[in-house]
Design a protein around this motif. Structure first.
Motif, PDB file in Angstrom:
ATOM      1  N   GLY A 139      41.989  41.671  42.880  1.00 18.04           N
ATOM      2  CA  GLY A 139      41.278  42.708  42.148  1.00 18.04           C
ATOM      3  C   GLY A 139      42.164  43.386  41.141  1.00 18.04           C
ATOM      4  N   LEU A 140      41.749  44.578  40.744  1.00 20.77           N
ATOM      5  CA  LEU A 140      42.490  45.394  39.797  1.00 20.77           C
ATOM      6  C   LEU A 140      42.580  46.811  40.329  1.00 20.77           C
ATOM      7  CD1 LEU A 140      41.004  44.206  36.394  1.00 20.77           C
ATOM      8  CD2 LEU A 140      43.312  43.804  37.239  1.00 20.77           C
ATOM      9  N   GLY A 141      43.793  47.328  40.448  1.00 24.89           N
ATOM     10  CA  GLY A 141      43.987  48.702  40.919  1.00 24.89           C
ATOM     11  C   GLY A 141      43.377  48.938  42.277  1.00 24.89           C
ATOM     12  N   ALA A 142      42.582  49.998  42.367  1.00 20.49           N
ATOM     13  CA  ALA A 142      41.966  50.357  43.644  1.00 20.49           C
ATOM     14  C   ALA A 142      40.755  49.486  43.980  1.00 20.49           C
ATOM     15  CB  ALA A 142      41.554  51.822  43.620  1.00 20.49           C
ATOM     16  N   SER A 143      40.260  48.723  43.024  1.00 25.83           N
ATOM     17  CA  SER A 143      39.112  47.849  43.251  1.00 25.83           C
ATOM     18  C   SER A 143      39.612  46.482  43.724  1.00 25.83           C
ATOM     19  CB  SER A 143      38.307  47.698  41.953  1.00 25.83           C
ATOM     20  OG  SER A 143      37.239  46.811  42.157  1.00 25.83           O
ATOM     21  N   ARG A 144      39.724  46.350  45.044  1.00 22.79           N
ATOM     22  CA  ARG A 144      40.276  45.132  45.642  1.00 22.79           C
ATOM     23  C   ARG A 144      39.306  44.527  46.628  1.00 22.79           C
ATOM     24  NH1 ARG A 144      46.391  47.307  47.007  1.00 22.79           N
ATOM     25  NH2 ARG A 144      46.792  48.107  44.928  1.00 22.79           N
ATOM     26  N   THR A 145      39.363  43.196  46.732  1.00 26.18           N
ATOM     27  CA  THR A 145      38.541  42.467  47.692  1.00 26.18           C
ATOM     28  C   THR A 145      39.474  41.742  48.643  1.00 26.18           C
ATOM     29  OG1 THR A 145      36.805  42.164  46.040  1.00 26.18           O
ATOM     30  CG2 THR A 145      36.752  40.719  47.968  1.00 26.18           C
ATOM     31  N   LEU A 146      39.402  42.088  49.910  1.00 23.01           N
ATOM     32  CA  LEU A 146      40.239  41.482  50.935  1.00 23.01           C
ATOM     33  C   LEU A 146      39.778  40.052  51.194  1.00 23.01           C
ATOM     34  CD1 LEU A 146      42.527  42.134  52.973  1.00 23.01           C
ATOM     35  CD2 LEU A 146      40.752  42.811  54.580  1.00 23.01           C
ATOM     36  N   VAL A 147      40.721  39.138  51.329  1.00 20.11           N
ATOM     37  CA  VAL A 147      40.401  37.745  51.657  1.00 20.11           C
ATOM     38  C   VAL A 147      39.949  37.702  53.117  1.00 20.11           C
ATOM     39  CG1 VAL A 147      41.323  35.406  51.879  1.00 20.11           C
ATOM     40  CG2 VAL A 147      42.071  36.877  49.990  1.00 20.11           C
ATOM     41  N   ARG A 148      38.806  37.054  53.343  1.00 15.16           N
ATOM     42  CA  ARG A 148      38.238  36.983  54.694  1.00 15.16           C
ATOM     43  C   ARG A 148      38.061  35.530  55.124  1.00 15.16           C
ATOM     44  NH1 ARG A 148      36.638  41.812  56.597  1.00 15.16           N
ATOM     45  NH2 ARG A 148      36.649  43.512  55.084  1.00 15.16           N
ATOM     46  N   ASP A 149      38.044  35.332  56.444  1.00 17.62           N
ATOM     47  CA  ASP A 149      37.854  33.987  56.972  1.00 17.62           C
ATOM     48  C   ASP A 149      36.359  33.681  57.086  1.00 17.62           C
ATOM     49  OD1 ASP A 149      36.929  35.237  59.300  1.00 17.62           O
ATOM     50  OD2 ASP A 149      38.766  34.848  60.443  1.00 17.62           O
ATOM     51  N   LYS A 150      36.016  32.569  57.718  1.00 17.68           N
ATOM     52  CA  LYS A 150      34.615  32.129  57.819  1.00 17.68           C
ATOM     53  C   LYS A 150      33.754  33.067  58.654  1.00 17.68           C
ATOM     54  CE  LYS A 150      35.875  27.317  57.311  1.00 17.68           C
ATOM     55  NZ  LYS A 150      36.008  26.010  57.942  1.00 17.68           N
ATOM     56  N   THR A 151      34.381  33.876  59.505  1.00 20.42           N
ATOM     57  CA  THR A 151      33.630  34.816  60.343  1.00 20.42           C
ATOM     58  C   THR A 151      33.651  36.231  59.759  1.00 20.42           C
ATOM     59  OG1 THR A 151      35.550  35.300  61.745  1.00 20.42           O
ATOM     60  CG2 THR A 151      34.136  33.458  62.417  1.00 20.42           C
ATOM     61  N   SER A 152      34.073  36.352  58.509  1.00 18.57           N
ATOM     62  CA  SER A 152      34.127  37.636  57.776  1.00 18.57           C
ATOM     63  C   SER A 152      35.199  38.592  58.271  1.00 18.57           C
ATOM     64  CB  SER A 152      32.768  38.332  57.778  1.00 18.57           C
ATOM     65  OG  SER A 152      31.837  37.553  57.076  1.00 18.57           O
ATOM     66  N   ARG A 153      36.135  38.104  59.069  1.00 19.73           N
ATOM     67  CA  ARG A 153      37.279  38.922  59.484  1.00 19.73           C
ATOM     68  C   ARG A 153      38.386  38.768  58.455  1.00 19.73           C
ATOM     69  NH1 ARG A 153      37.363  37.390  65.863  1.00 19.73           N
ATOM     70  NH2 ARG A 153      35.553  38.644  66.396  1.00 19.73           N
ATOM     71  N   PRO A 154      39.249  39.778  58.327  1.00 16.96           N
ATOM     72  CA  PRO A 154      40.381  39.627  57.392  1.00 16.96           C
ATOM     73  C   PRO A 154      41.199  38.388  57.748  1.00 16.96           C
ATOM     74  CG  PRO A 154      40.191  41.893  58.102  1.00 16.96           C
ATOM     75  CD  PRO A 154      39.225  41.095  58.948  1.00 16.96           C
ATOM     76  N   LYS A 155      41.452  37.555  56.762  1.00 15.09           N
ATOM     77  CA  LYS A 155      42.226  36.321  56.975  1.00 15.09           C
ATOM     78  C   LYS A 155      43.705  36.670  56.996  1.00 15.09           C
ATOM     79  CE  LYS A 155      42.945  31.683  55.133  1.00 15.09           C
ATOM     80  NZ  LYS A 155      42.881  31.032  56.425  1.00 15.09           N
ATOM     81  N   THR A 156      44.388  36.248  58.043  1.00 12.24           N
ATOM     82  CA  THR A 156      45.835  36.470  58.113  1.00 12.24           C
ATOM     83  C   THR A 156      46.563  35.192  57.736  1.00 12.24           C
ATOM     84  OG1 THR A 156      45.852  35.957  60.477  1.00 12.24           O
ATOM     85  CG2 THR A 156      45.683  38.276  59.870  1.00 12.24           C
ATOM     86  N   PHE A 157      47.654  35.377  57.054  1.00 11.33           N
ATOM     87  CA  PHE A 157      48.516  34.273  56.634  1.00 11.33           C
ATOM     88  C   PHE A 157      49.851  34.430  57.339  1.00 11.33           C
ATOM     89  CE2 PHE A 157      45.524  35.121  53.224  1.00 11.33           C
ATOM     90  CZ  PHE A 157      45.082  33.863  52.866  1.00 11.33           C
ATOM     91  N   HIS A 158      50.535  33.311  57.586  1.00  8.44           N
ATOM     92  CA  HIS A 158      51.802  33.351  58.309  1.00  8.44           C
ATOM     93  C   HIS A 158      53.023  33.366  57.403  1.00  8.44           C
ATOM     94  CE1 HIS A 158      48.816  31.825  61.195  1.00  8.44           C
ATOM     95  NE2 HIS A 158      49.447  32.670  61.983  1.00  8.44           N
ATOM     96  N   CYS A 159      52.839  33.042  56.123  1.00  9.96           N
ATOM     97  CA  CYS A 159      53.952  33.052  55.179  1.00  9.96           C
ATOM     98  C   CYS A 159      53.401  33.091  53.753  1.00  9.96           C
ATOM     99  CB  CYS A 159      54.856  31.842  55.378  1.00  9.96           C
ATOM    100  SG  CYS A 159      54.050  30.261  55.028  1.00  9.96           S
ATOM    101  N   LEU A 160      54.275  33.386  52.804  1.00 12.86           N
ATOM    102  CA  LEU A 160      53.859  33.448  51.411  1.00 12.86           C
ATOM    103  C   LEU A 160      53.408  32.082  50.893  1.00 12.86           C
ATOM    104  CD1 LEU A 160      56.497  35.894  49.904  1.00 12.86           C
ATOM    105  CD2 LEU A 160      54.157  36.381  50.622  1.00 12.86           C
ATOM    106  N   ASN A 161      54.022  31.019  51.375  1.00 13.67           N
ATOM    107  CA  ASN A 161      53.612  29.675  50.942  1.00 13.67           C
ATOM    108  C   ASN A 161      52.177  29.361  51.366  1.00 13.67           C
ATOM    109  OD1 ASN A 161      55.892  28.960  49.520  1.00 13.67           O
ATOM    110  ND2 ASN A 161      56.915  28.124  51.318  1.00 13.67           N
ATOM    111  N   GLU A 162      51.769  29.866  52.505  1.00 13.73           N
ATOM    112  CA  GLU A 162      50.395  29.663  52.955  1.00 13.73           C
ATOM    113  C   GLU A 162      49.418  30.377  52.007  1.00 13.73           C
ATOM    114  OE1 GLU A 162      48.178  30.927  56.944  1.00 13.73           O
ATOM    115  OE2 GLU A 162      49.984  29.751  57.326  1.00 13.73           O
TER     116      GLU A 162
END
Length: 83
Positions: free
Chosen positions: A18-41
């Motif tokens: 997004g831009l500034g305060a207008s952000r969209t969190l990346v979510r998984d298939k079940t609409s939960r926040p998607k967690t990543f294990h490293c920057l390469n992921e």
């Protein structure tokens, strides 16, 4: 569009676009926040996207323990995404 990456407890990362305060969190298939294990992921996830800026924010449990919800810009930096 920018990419915002937040390093959270346990060596995991959250990502939002997004831009500034207008952000969209990346979510998984079940609409939960998607967690990543490293920057390469995260790079793999966004391999076909271009971003104007990529920001990395480090949060620590210490901030929460002493009652600070955030320290303005103290632990946030722009990173070179093309390396």
């Amino acid at each position: 569009m920018n990419l915002y990456i937040e390093s959270i407890e346990g060596g995991s990362y959250l990502a939002a676009t997004g831009l500034g305060a207008s952000r969209t969190l990346v979510r998984d298939k079940t609409s939960r926040p998607k967690t990543f294990h490293c920057l390469n992921e995260i790079k793999d996830h966004f391999n076909s996207k271009e971003f104007e800026h990529v920001w990395l924010r480090q949060t620590t449990p210490y901030e929460e323990m002493v009652g600070q919800s955030q320290i303005p810009d103290a632990l946030e930096l722009e990173i070179d995404w093309h390396r």
